[in-house]
Design an enzyme around this catalytic site. Sequence first.
Site, PDB file in Angstrom:
ATOM      1  N   LYS A 158      29.911 123.944  27.060  1.00 33.16           N
ATOM      2  CA  LYS A 158      31.363 124.096  27.095  1.00 33.16           C
ATOM      3  C   LYS A 158      31.657 125.192  28.098  1.00 33.16           C
ATOM      4  O   LYS A 158      31.136 126.317  27.990  1.00 33.16           O
ATOM      5  CB  LYS A 158      31.903 124.490  25.711  1.00 33.16           C
ATOM      6  CG  LYS A 158      33.422 124.424  25.627  1.00 33.16           C
ATOM      7  CD  LYS A 158      33.896 122.984  25.733  1.00 33.16           C
ATOM      8  CE  LYS A 158      35.412 122.878  25.773  1.00 33.16           C
ATOM      9  NZ  LYS A 158      35.853 121.485  25.800  1.00 33.16           N
ATOM     10  N   SER A 228      31.605 120.156  29.591  1.00 30.76           N
ATOM     11  CA  SER A 228      32.985 119.869  29.187  1.00 30.76           C
ATOM     12  C   SER A 228      33.798 121.133  29.341  1.00 30.76           C
ATOM     13  O   SER A 228      33.427 122.186  28.817  1.00 30.76           O
ATOM     14  CB  SER A 228      33.005 119.376  27.731  1.00 30.76           C
ATOM     15  OG  SER A 228      34.318 119.108  27.294  1.00 30.76           O
TER      16      SER A 228
END
Length: 369
Positions: A158, A228
């Site tokens: 992330k 992401s």
Amino acid sequence: MRQARVHRIATAGPDDVSGLDEAIAAGRIDPAGIVAILGKTEGNGCVNDFTRAFAVSALSAALAARLPPAAVARIAMVMSGGTEGALSPHILVLERGEAEADVAKGPALAIGVAHTADLAPEHLGRMGQVWLVAEGVAKAMHDAGIDDPADVHFVQIKCPLLTAERIAAAGARGADTATRDTLKSMGLSRGASALGVALALGEIEAHALNDAVIGSDFGLYSGRASTSAGVELQNHEIVVLGMSQSWSGPLAIDHAVMADGIDIEPVRAALKRLGLEARGQLASEERSRLVALLAKAEAGSSGRLRGSRHAMLDDSDIASTRHARAFTGGALAGLTGLTELFVSGGAEHQGPDGGGPVALVVDRRKGES
């Protein structure tokens, strides 16, 4: 010896923690053993997708009732927005602990986690981010007890993105950012993070990388990175999944690289390496042994797929990443018979242009999962 456990839990909304609560109450999950939670939320997956932060907030609150604040902060919470098509919202709870006495010895699934320092906005999408992530991947490998990069099958990250406020803060210091387009910053962050994985795993040599290739030379990529971007953090949360002789248990992981959004045969081959026959769509018994599937999806930059034109890049109403998630998610659902698939859009430098890496976690016990 350590043992990894992976729990796939359906969610009724971004704030739904009832399944996690029930699993903890029933003793199926030890909250002290949770090292990461990966989730698919039904937002748009773009800059303003606050379902990711909403999910993190709900999960953090649920765990805060059982763990001290420092322990909750150490858990990597990687939320990926967008469940287009029939992709089903869910979370994957990654747990590790002491091995049970009667489980199979290694090699088995190993899990490592690392958190980087906050990234200055002016380094996003540039080599500063690549090096920061490469260092973080090395730390996560060490945390997993994995020495050989070849034993790493997937790295889930992330990473941050740029907002108007972060761009202004950099400007106030006299620094410029790689872009002033917040949506474009998501792709640059994902791409730089993926190249950091490639550097750490020896997939690309350092001399091949510079600021100019990030987000432009898609011949450079990692076959094991999944990144992401989100507004809810400024650092990187890194989860390494691999195989290790020092871990035990029934879970195993392998990976494949799809050349395009419907290239399912490499995925089928990986399933076979993990002990599933996978002759067609997975039969019920084999489907029950597939614990998790994680994949990247991307609309190819040529605007064509196997010679035919696609319109994913020409839609001004819906981002191409949303089309790609639904498209690839459908192909993988057709193969596996499952819709609780962690399919993440935006595969810059993650697999070849238009394709992407796929990881599969399987319970090797036949008829017992």
